[in-house]
Design a protein around this motif. Structure first.
Motif, mmCIF file in Angstrom:
data_model
loop_
_atom_site.group_PDB
_atom_site.id
_atom_site.type_symbol
_atom_site.label_atom_id
_atom_site.label_comp_id
_atom_site.label_asym_id
_atom_site.label_seq_id
_atom_site.Cartn_x
_atom_site.Cartn_y
_atom_site.Cartn_z
ATOM 1 N N GLU A 1 8.509 3.213 0.478
ATOM 2 C CA GLU A 1 7.172 2.822 0.561
ATOM 3 C C GLU A 1 6.062 3.297 -0.384
ATOM 4 O OE1 GLU A 1 6.055 3.859 4.502
ATOM 5 O OE2 GLU A 1 6.752 1.995 5.201
ATOM 6 N N MET A 2 5.085 2.573 -0.631
ATOM 7 C CA MET A 2 4.005 3.010 -1.533
ATOM 8 C C MET A 2 2.980 2.777 -1.218
ATOM 9 S SD MET A 2 5.744 3.107 -4.738
ATOM 10 C CE MET A 2 4.691 2.727 -6.019
ATOM 11 N N PRO A 3 1.845 3.755 -1.421
ATOM 12 C CA PRO A 3 0.450 3.471 -0.900
ATOM 13 C C PRO A 3 -0.044 2.132 -1.184
ATOM 14 C CG PRO A 3 0.563 5.706 -2.398
ATOM 15 C CD PRO A 3 1.800 4.579 -2.330
ATOM 16 N N PHE A 4 -0.790 1.505 -0.537
ATOM 17 C CA PHE A 4 -1.397 -0.148 -1.186
ATOM 18 C C PHE A 4 -3.132 0.300 -1.022
ATOM 19 C CE2 PHE A 4 -3.216 -4.114 0.152
ATOM 20 C CZ PHE A 4 -2.547 -4.956 -1.040
ATOM 21 N N GLU A 5 -3.494 0.095 -2.290
ATOM 22 C CA GLU A 5 -4.817 0.246 -2.461
ATOM 23 C C GLU A 5 -5.699 -0.776 -1.800
ATOM 24 O OE1 GLU A 5 -6.438 2.785 -4.051
ATOM 25 O OE2 GLU A 5 -4.445 3.896 -4.431
ATOM 26 N N SER A 6 -6.539 -0.604 -1.004
ATOM 27 C CA SER A 6 -7.314 -1.809 -0.360
ATOM 28 C C SER A 6 -8.784 -0.952 -0.228
ATOM 29 C CB SER A 6 -6.921 -2.121 1.153
ATOM 30 O OG SER A 6 -7.734 -2.952 1.568
ATOM 31 N N ASN A 7 -9.788 -1.977 -0.286
ATOM 32 C CA ASN A 7 -11.115 -1.719 -0.178
ATOM 33 C C ASN A 7 -11.558 -1.709 1.277
ATOM 34 O OD1 ASN A 7 -11.183 -1.579 -2.949
ATOM 35 N ND2 ASN A 7 -12.514 -3.356 -3.094
ATOM 36 N N HIS A 8 -10.737 -2.007 1.986
ATOM 37 C CA HIS A 8 -11.109 -2.389 3.236
ATOM 38 C C HIS A 8 -10.303 -1.348 4.459
ATOM 39 C CE1 HIS A 8 -12.786 -5.848 1.674
ATOM 40 N NE2 HIS A 8 -11.505 -6.021 1.053
ATOM 41 N N THR A 9 -9.419 -0.626 3.946
ATOM 42 C CA THR A 9 -8.640 0.014 4.846
ATOM 43 C C THR A 9 -8.139 1.395 4.156
ATOM 44 O OG1 THR A 9 -7.184 0.277 6.918
ATOM 45 C CG2 THR A 9 -6.437 -0.932 4.921
ATOM 46 N N LEU A 10 -7.989 2.387 4.915
ATOM 47 C CA LEU A 10 -7.402 3.693 4.306
ATOM 48 C C LEU A 10 -5.835 3.579 4.598
ATOM 49 C CD1 LEU A 10 -10.185 6.255 4.390
ATOM 50 C CD2 LEU A 10 -9.423 5.069 2.369
ATOM 51 N N GLN B 1 5.758 -2.058 0.993
ATOM 52 C CA GLN B 1 7.237 -1.930 0.691
ATOM 53 C C GLN B 1 7.765 -3.284 0.292
ATOM 54 O OE1 GLN B 1 9.765 -0.362 3.831
ATOM 55 N NE2 GLN B 1 11.208 0.601 2.589
ATOM 56 N N CYS B 2 8.354 -3.263 -1.085
ATOM 57 C CA CYS B 2 9.179 -4.431 -1.269
ATOM 58 C C CYS B 2 10.832 -4.121 -1.522
ATOM 59 C CB CYS B 2 8.644 -4.600 -2.834
ATOM 60 S SG CYS B 2 6.927 -5.133 -2.657
ATOM 61 N N GLY B 3 11.468 -5.290 -1.471
ATOM 62 C CA GLY B 3 12.786 -5.316 -1.650
ATOM 63 C C GLY B 3 13.440 -6.605 -2.149
ATOM 64 N N GLU B 4 14.776 -6.619 -2.109
ATOM 65 C CA GLU B 4 15.285 -7.832 -2.621
ATOM 66 C C GLU B 4 16.608 -8.172 -1.566
ATOM 67 O OE1 GLU B 4 15.822 -9.670 -5.728
ATOM 68 O OE2 GLU B 4 13.809 -9.061 -6.506
ATOM 69 N N THR B 5 16.589 -9.402 -1.500
ATOM 70 C CA THR B 5 17.889 -9.886 -0.371
ATOM 71 C C THR B 5 19.347 -9.475 -1.267
ATOM 72 O OG1 THR B 5 17.791 -11.986 -1.388
ATOM 73 C CG2 THR B 5 16.712 -11.529 0.725
ATOM 74 N N ARG B 6 20.243 -9.154 -0.529
ATOM 75 C CA ARG B 6 21.535 -8.702 -1.275
ATOM 76 C C ARG B 6 22.034 -9.590 -2.042
ATOM 77 N NH1 ARG B 6 21.873 -3.409 0.592
ATOM 78 N NH2 ARG B 6 20.781 -3.229 2.566
ATOM 79 N N ILE B 7 22.296 -10.929 -1.423
ATOM 80 C CA ILE B 7 23.399 -11.818 -1.899
ATOM 81 C C ILE B 7 22.843 -13.364 -1.991
ATOM 82 C CG2 ILE B 7 25.668 -12.877 -1.818
ATOM 83 C CD1 ILE B 7 26.267 -10.394 0.159
ATOM 84 N N ARG B 8 22.872 -14.013 -3.231
ATOM 85 C CA ARG B 8 22.390 -15.317 -3.118
ATOM 86 C C ARG B 8 23.063 -16.302 -2.567
ATOM 87 N NH1 ARG B 8 18.523 -15.595 -7.651
ATOM 88 N NH2 ARG B 8 18.572 -17.867 -7.582
ATOM 89 N N GLU B 9 22.578 -17.281 -2.202
ATOM 90 C CA GLU B 9 23.314 -18.496 -1.466
ATOM 91 C C GLU B 9 24.271 -19.141 -2.313
ATOM 92 O OE1 GLU B 9 20.742 -20.248 1.446
ATOM 93 O OE2 GLU B 9 21.283 -22.156 0.372
ATOM 94 N N ASP B 10 23.761 -19.391 -3.524
ATOM 95 C CA ASP B 10 24.504 -19.981 -4.900
ATOM 96 C C ASP B 10 23.711 -19.983 -6.093
ATOM 97 O OD1 ASP B 10 25.496 -21.718 -6.536
ATOM 98 O OD2 ASP B 10 25.979 -23.118 -5.171
ATOM 99 N N VAL B 11 24.323 -19.236 -7.085
ATOM 100 C CA VAL B 11 23.653 -18.723 -8.072
ATOM 101 C C VAL B 11 23.059 -19.961 -8.928
ATOM 102 C CG1 VAL B 11 24.729 -16.503 -8.592
ATOM 103 C CG2 VAL B 11 25.750 -18.317 -9.415
ATOM 104 N N ASN B 12 23.929 -21.161 -8.877
ATOM 105 C CA ASN B 12 23.413 -22.393 -9.494
ATOM 106 C C ASN B 12 21.909 -22.804 -9.018
ATOM 107 O OD1 ASN B 12 25.847 -22.334 -10.978
ATOM 108 N ND2 ASN B 12 26.881 -22.741 -9.169
#
Ligand code: NAG
Ligand code: NAG
Ligand code: NAG
Ligand code: NAG
Ligand code: NAG
Ligand code: NAG
Ligand code: NAG
Length: 756
Positions: free
Chosen positions: A175-184, A189-200
């Protein structure tokens, strides 16, 4: 809204379990407890869900799903589980006093779930909703109020977030802090799915969540009256998730302080203004209809808000957007269910959402071309199961289904034909949208071309056979010359010829040889017994899974004698296995209404929903207990809604007109109103009473002025507010059409003529 005793009695009589819906409002499903076993173990699969076509969650569970986010290769591809940031409990610590007057409810009119209770004279209401305006945001909202009897010592409400185990589908960064002017204190948090359906094929694999931090607790005093908002925003990229998070907060706190709940609920109310179905005198039926539309709309990007960002839609799965985990609920894949079962009602009421459904197929045409080619055919062949890339993702369990169930391409073509009949959307046909590789004209032609190469010429009969298929009745395969598949194939080609004319120069010519081929596709018919055998060699009484031949009467509307229709219905009703899905009975309902057998129709209509609904939130199962199958089965809801609109409402769409075929009030009801039907950019209401029905123009369109014709008399239907009433007899049929018909010859509609 007249809440009659009749409705109440009906409601009580189907209360088979303790978690009955206790609300008398047709748009509120309410209970004192959540679905659970008798021993108190909760049944989260029957909980209500909230969604907006972009994101969805079953409330009080730890999972959120995002439209188009899948993990797993080929048949393993399934909706990727995002740990929910909206699975929040707000409770007084146990020593703070006991909770009373507890209610759980789903408000489908305004699209939110609530839990309410009272503790020591303080009321707590917790609402959860997938925002209909800031569509990446799921909100949790807390209304905390002291009442006159509030304990002067106050009460502390503690908050707890339960995102559950880490996702098995997505590798998340810290997790990372997210800068927002409207809330403190916001976090991303970002991620990647593990396996692609079909690389083509292209596929989005990134996912980001931006959310508020939850207070640990809040202490209420006799003067407290607080509203707390908690937002979590979900999308493929941080930029996208962050923008709605910020924009929503900006709306709430800057610019004079808008109310995010009011904005959301107004957006839902306006969807219902756009299209809804009301039934007087039958509260149960009214609730069920509202529930069906609510759950389907929760999985669709339907919006009446101008300028709302329309993202690519990735298909409507039998479990909606809130279900689709690995090995469950068809994993979030799209089947023929999308076009055959859910599409028509959505098209009649919300054609812009129907367009999104077709755009999904159009956006993955590359994979459909490849599938045709890899299996030895030309044109575009859509997969039996599709997910994000459009390549075939039927699991290896079901090789026959994957290889043989070729009617799906015709089902898509038929949906396109209905879409063009309803909208005459020339842009959809002729323009290639940014990021797409084909326009509608091209797609129509290629679907037809597939069948021209799939059919085989039989030199003995001089007919074309379509052999070795799995029909909708999946229990019998492979079979030859299934009437539903053959008519679908023929219609696809006939429609391509018609569309060639609409498309003018934008479609490569459709050879006359294709049309001749289509006309000569074999149609099985048993003259002696006056019915359509389901396949070559069908033996009367052979059990079938679900409606198959019945579908050539409706939705295909293949012309036949009433006696043949009746025989098809009775023979296959008898042969359908009892544990099949609900849609079969909606199609038989429509058939018996056509034959003016209202008693039989009413019996089958009841069968089309009764045993498939789990109270109190009206979640559908695919099969009846004890086999339940997929949840929340919006396919069954789609079939049932057709029973209401095309059965009782009598709404029959044709390429150049709508026919209202003897509209009737549904069983045990006083009045049926289908509001906001859209036809050629006109919007009108249909009101059905026992002995008459009325068409009322709400918003007419000068480009497509309508007429209504009854018994050879023509009535203009072009001014806002104009109402046309018709008394009903057994055979009343009224048609509606535009005076601006195309000059294109209508698609042919007969197969089975041998070539010379
Ligand atoms: C409660 O009942 C259900 C259904 O009979 C059963 O599956 C479950 O194990 C039971 N739970 C407990 C805690 O006894
Ligand atoms: C935050 O406010 C600053 C100063 O008003 C402004 O320059 C900046 O664009 C704002 N950032 C966002 C994300 O709105
Ligand atoms: C509580 O606050 C809401 C919203 O600000 C207001 O509409 C309502 O009247 C207040 N209720 C009481 C009892 O003060
Ligand atoms: C499949 O595509 C290849 C390459 O374009 C082509 O040569 C072949 O004829 C195609 N097969 C069929 C059955 O159309
Ligand atoms: C042609 O049709 C006849 C009659 O249905 C059938 O017996 C025969 O097997 C078919 N021929 C081929 C090559 O499929
Ligand atoms: C119904 O099916 C049974 C066998 O499953 C058969 O004996 C009976 O003749 C059938 N009735 C009709 C009307 O088809
Ligand atoms: C309308 O017809 C239905 C079904 O036949 C019946 O239950 C209902 O009582 C009738 N209502 C009126 C107002 O005649």
């Amino acid at each position: 809204m007249g809440l009659l005793n009749l409705g109440l009695l009906t409601l009580a009589s189907f209360a088979t379990c303790q978690f009955t819906d206790i609300s008398l409002e047709p748009t509120i499903f309410e209970s004192t407890i959540l679905p659970q076993h008798e021993n108190g173990t909760l049944l989260p699969r029957y909980f209500a869900s909230v969604g907006n076509g972009h994101i969805s969650t079953t409330v009080n569970t730890d999972t959120v799903y995002l439209n188009g986010l899948y993990n797993g290769e080929r048949g393993e591809s399934h909706r990727a589980r995002i740990p929910s940031r909206n699975n929040i409990r707000a409770y007084p610590p146990t020593d703070e006093g006991s909770v009373t007057e507890r209610l759980f409810g789903l408000n489908v009119a305004e699209g939110f779930f609530y839990e309410k209770y009272n503790v020591k004279g303080y009321t707590v209401e917790h609402r959860t909703f997938a925002h209909r305006y800031f569509t990446r945001v799921i909100m949790s909202m807390f209304l905390l109020k002291a009442t006159a009897s509030a304990d002067p010592a106050g009460v502390t409400i503690a908050f707890e977030s339960n995102p559950g185990d880490p996702s098995a589908d997505i590798t998340f960064q810290p997790e990372m802090p997210f800068e927002s002017n409207h809330t403190l204190g916001a976090v991303s948090q970002c991620g990647e799915t593990r396996i692609r359906e079909d690389v083509n094929y292209p596929q989005s694999t990134g996912v980001c969540v931006v959310h508020d931090t939850l207070p640990i607790s809040v202490t209420l005093t006799p003067s407290s009256n607080l509203t707390l908002y908690y937002l979590a925003s979900y999308d493929f990229t941080l930029e996208e998730a962050g923008s709605d998070f910020n924009d929503a907060l900006k709306y709430a706190f800057d610019d004079g302080g808008g109310d995010l709940f009011v904005l959301h609920s107004a957006a839902w109310r306006s969807v219902w203004t756009d299209g809804k179905i009301e039934v007087d005198g039958n509260l149960e039926l009214s609730k069920i209809i509202n529930g069906c539309l609510y759950y389907i709309l929760s999985a669709l990007p339907v919006s009446t808000v101008p300028n709302i960002v329309q993202r690519q839609f990735y298909g409507l799965s039998p479990g909606g957007l809130a279900y689709g985990d690995y090995l469950m609920d068809y994993q979030g894949h799209s089947f023929w269910d999308t076009e055959t079962w859910m599409f028509p009602s959505i098209l009649y009421l919300y054609p812009r959402a129907a367009e999104q459904m077709l755009n999904y197929r159009l956006s993955v045409i590359a994979a459909a071309r490849d599938l045709a080619n890899q299996t030895g055919y030309a044109g575009a062949r859509y997969p039996w199961e599709g997910a994000v890339t459009g390549r075939e993702v039927t699991p290896d369990c079901c090789v026959d289904t994957r290889e043989l169930q070729i009617h799906i391409t015709a089902d898509i073509a038929y949906a396109v034909r209905q879409y063009i009949a309803t909208t005459r959307d020339m842009n959809w046909l002729r323009q290639t949208k940014p990021g797409y590789i084909a326009n509608g004209c091209t797609m129509i032609r290629e679907m037809a071309e597939f069948y021209t190469t799939r059919a085989e010429f039989n030199t003995t009969t001089r007919l074309h056979d379509i052999n070795g298929v799995m029909p909708p009745d999946e229990d019998n395969r492979p079979v030859n010359n299934n009437p539903y598949t053959n008519i679908g194939a023929g219609y696809s080609i006939f429609f391509a010829k018609y569309a060639e004319c609409l498309c003018a120069g934008d479609m490569t010519q459709v050879p006359q040889a294709w049309v001749d081929l289509a006309s000569s596709i074999k149609l099985l018919y048993d003259e002696e017994l006056d019915y359509h055998p389901e396949f070559e060699g069908y033996v009367l009484g052979t059990p079938i899974k679900q409606a198959d031949v019945a579908l050539i009467g409706f939705p295909q509307q293949y012309e036949m004698a009433a006696s043949t229709r009746r025989n098809d219905l009775t023979i296959y009703e008898n042969a359908t296995r009892p544990d099949g899905p609900a849609m079969t009975w909606a199609m038989h309902t429509i058939g018996f209404l056509d034959l003016n057998d209202v008693t039989k129709a009413a019996e089958l209509f009841d069968k089309s929903f009764r045993n498939y609904i789990r109270e109190p939130f009206k979640v559908w199962t695919e099969a009846q207990p004890p086999t339940l199958g997929a949840i929340n089965f919006i396919t069954g809801m789609g079939g049932f809604l057709q029973g209401v609109i095309s059965g009782y409402g009598g709404y029959r769409l044709h390429p150049e007109k709508i026919v209202f075929q003897r509209p009737r009030v549904p069983p045990n009801s006083e009045e049926l109103r289908i509001k906001g039907l859209d036809y050629l950019s006109n919007s009108f209401d249909l009101t059905v009473r026992n002995t008459s029905f009325t068409l009322t123009m709400v918003r007419s369109n000068i480009n497509f002025p309508l007429n209504v014709e009854h018994d050879g008399v023509i009535y203009p239907f072009q001014e806002n507010g104009v109402s046309l009433g018709f008394g009903t007899t057994q055979f009343t049929s009224v048609s509606m059409y535009t005076i601006r018909q195309t000059n294109c010859p209508l698609p042919l509609d007969k197969i089975g003529t041998p070539l010379p």
